[in-house]
Enzyme design. Structure first.
Site, mmCIF file in Angstrom:
data_model
loop_
_atom_site.group_PDB
_atom_site.id
_atom_site.type_symbol
_atom_site.label_atom_id
_atom_site.label_comp_id
_atom_site.label_asym_id
_atom_site.label_seq_id
_atom_site.Cartn_x
_atom_site.Cartn_y
_atom_site.Cartn_z
ATOM 1 N N CYS A 219 1.160 -0.732 -0.006
ATOM 2 C CA CYS A 219 0.321 -0.364 -0.160
ATOM 3 C C CYS A 219 0.855 1.333 -0.079
ATOM 4 O O CYS A 219 1.003 1.323 -0.965
ATOM 5 C CB CYS A 219 -1.081 0.128 0.922
ATOM 6 N N HIS B 116 -3.804 -4.902 0.403
ATOM 7 C CA HIS B 116 -2.734 -5.484 1.121
ATOM 8 C C HIS B 116 -2.490 -7.730 1.054
ATOM 9 O O HIS B 116 -3.562 -7.982 2.019
ATOM 10 C CB HIS B 116 -3.987 -5.532 2.810
ATOM 11 N N GLU C 182 -1.454 -9.558 3.003
ATOM 12 C CA GLU C 182 -1.533 -10.446 4.658
ATOM 13 C C GLU C 182 -3.019 -10.351 5.328
ATOM 14 O O GLU C 182 -2.947 -11.120 6.111
ATOM 15 C CB GLU C 182 -0.115 -8.833 5.832
#
Length: 561
Positions: free
Chosen positions: A398, A525, A527
């Site tokens: 990001c 993102h 994750e």
């Protein structure tokens, strides 16, 4: 529907989220389908506008919900996909009640906390618990509800009353209350103290809820006489007092519950004992023990703004852990405050400046996670430049991707004043701009949020190969700035490649630097979708590159091995 409520007492931060997730894991291992709800008593509508320093990271769901980080624990532990409605806040409840009042749904009535707010809470819980979250048809068997905060908090009162009413309406066979409490040990005396838990349970009982089980947090295993004291004074059977003492890693918590027959006590309360098989946690046991036995580590430099509170980057840390375990490595994360890398820091705090640069140079790979605001941006740019020029594997997420674009424009294109509109609205070279559809007046839920599709522009790139040569990938987003489409031609001519774009082709989603061991920036993102045993492709790529295994891994996969 069977409900398991997890409440907390004495102090906050006891690990109610991990406890609730672990209860879900054990019930799943018994063959039950599980869903989860997190109740946050704060007045914010959602977690989107809250500081990471105050509340930890904001976890983003597929549907764009900005929610409490505990929902990330639920998704990772239970391997489910939750919705924003699985996170209930006081703000959401009062908003729904006030909307009904304005529409005239309560016409003629005085709108009150009881029954209108408590009814709204009960209806929300009962309707959301029916939504399937595991990809199968029909509702789950058990809904695990975590009540945030601590018993006795004034903001929790409407929720406790609603849950009291819910327990009465669904009946004792369908409701199990587990109270998480702290058993401290005073340094001088060295005795395990039960009095704080006694007071907490007394407070809970005074509000109309009686715990069926106690989950006691402590540094060391509970002594038998401590358990007997708790049982006697808290009116909880001895077998229903579970001890969640400190463990080497949180994956041991479901095993702790299983080893103490916690599932037996819960299933007995829910009248499910005769229908359910013993929990099968072989894979979970293997995962927990594998992590304990790892000896070789890999140094990872985490260059961010909120490194003072590691929960600010909880999902990034978990994704690194998942990737490292897949490579039989232990993550050794060096937390570097981005501002400590800046030149100004060398004058103001030379010790911190030298330590930050030493950590960066000792790392095998660099990661710059997301963030907002201009503090520390100069340090992140220096970290990206160091990784690019010294062939150190780099992953920018990001803001980290936008940083790498700014750095490349300045260092390679010679645009010294290149910047993001977020940091310098008057920059003559805006390489990162505000999204056209974004709102400049409202902050909450106005970003590009949730799962969006990224199309690979070529299969001849590292990212595509890591994603198994997929045509596209769906990942979760949370941003209001993006790479300026008008600068793409110049940047690509200079060697930076934008290998992933959105469906319009104008939004840049993935960048790579050909010839570099691993230099990847992503606008999304990754994750948030990483799972134990199924690590995020880009985090796995970073760790493989950091240990010199990436080429072999990609070669094996390309050859069908």
């Amino acid at each position: 529907m069977k409900y398991v409520l997890v409440s907390g007492g004495v102090v906050s931060g006891l690990g109610k989220g991990v406890t609730a997730s672990s209860i879900g894991v054990v019930l799943q291992a018994c063959g039950l389908r599980v869903t989860s709800i997190k109740i946050d008593p704060y007045l914010n509508t959602d977690a989107g506008t809250m500081s990471p320093f105050e509340h930890g990271e904001v976890f983003v769901l597929d549907d764009g919900g900005e929610v409490d980080l505990d929902l990330g624990n639920y998704e990772r532990f239970l391997d489910v996909t939750l919705t924003k409605d699985n996170n209930i806040t006081t703000g959401k409840i009062y908003q729904s009640v006030l909307e009904k009042e304005r529409k005239g749904d309560y016409l003629g009535k005085t709108v009150q906390v009881v029954p209108h707010v408590t009814d709204a809470i009960k209806n929300w819980i009962q309707s959301v618990s029916l939504i399937p979250v595991d990809g199968k048809e029909g509702p789950a068997d058990v809904c695990v509800i975590e009540l945030g905060g601590t018993v006795g908090d004034i903001e929790s009162m409407p929720f406790i009353e609603a849950l009291r009413q819910l327990s009465f309406s669904v009946g004792p066979d369908n409701f199990c209350l587990i109270h998480v409490s702290l058993i401290p040990v005073l340094g001088v005396v060295g005795e395990q103290k039960t009095k704080p838990t006694q007071h907490s349970v007394r407070e809970l009982r005074a509000l109309g809820l009686t715990p069926h089980l106690l989950a006691c947090r402590s540094a060391q295993p509970l002594l038998d006489n401590t358990k007997e004291k708790l049982s006697q004074f808290c009116h909880v059977p001895l077998d229903n007092i579970l001890n969640i003492h400190d463990v080497p890693n949180i994956w041991h918590v479901p095993l702790l519950l299983r080893n103490q027959n916690g599932h037996h006590s819960i299933l007995k309360q829910l009248n499910l004992l005769s229908k359910i098989a013993p929990p099968d946690l072989r894979d979970w046991t293997k995962m927990a023990e594998t992590f304990d036995n790892l000896t070789t580590s890999v140094r990872i430099a985490m260059v961010g703004k909120y490194v003072g509170l590691t929960d600010s980057y909880l999902s990034v840390v978990k994704a690194l852990l998942h990737a490292c375990i897949a490579c039989s490595l232990k993550p050794a994360i060096d937390w570097i405050a981005a501002s400590d890398l800046e030149d100004e820091s060398a004058i103001a705090n030379p010790g911190a400046h030298a330590a930050a640069w030493k950590s960066l140079k000792n790392a095998s790979c660099v990661i710059v996670p997301g963030g907002f605001g201009d503090r520390g941006v100069g340090g992140m740019i220096l970290a990206a430049k160091y990784a690019r020029e010294n062939n150190v594997p780099y992953l920018g997420i990001c803001l980290g991707m936008q940083i790498s674009v700014i750095e490349y424009a300045r260092s390679v294109l010679g645009l010294d004043k290149a910047n993001s509109n977020e940091f310098d609205p008057a920059t003559p070279n805006p390489v990162v701009i505000f999204m056209p559809e974004g709102s400049r007046t409202h902050m909450g839920s106005t970003m590009r949020l949730g799962s969006r599709r990224t199309l690979f522009q070529t299969h001849d790139c590292v990212s595509s190969k890591l994603y198994r040569n997929s045509e596209y990938v769906d990942e979760r987003h949370r941003h209001r700035y993006e790479v300026n489409p008008e600068m793409i031609g110049i940047l690509e001519e200079a060697g930076l490649q934008f290998v992933g774009r959105d469906e319009t082709g104008r939004r840049m989603e993935i960048l790579e630097l050909p010839g570099h061991p691993y230099y990847v920036g992503v606008q999304f993102h990754p994750e948030f979708k990483s799972r134990p045993g199924r690590p995020s492709a880009l985090f796995l790529g970073l760790i493989l590159a950091a240990t010199g295994q990436l080429e072999a891994y990609l070669g094996h996969y390309q050859n069908g091995i």
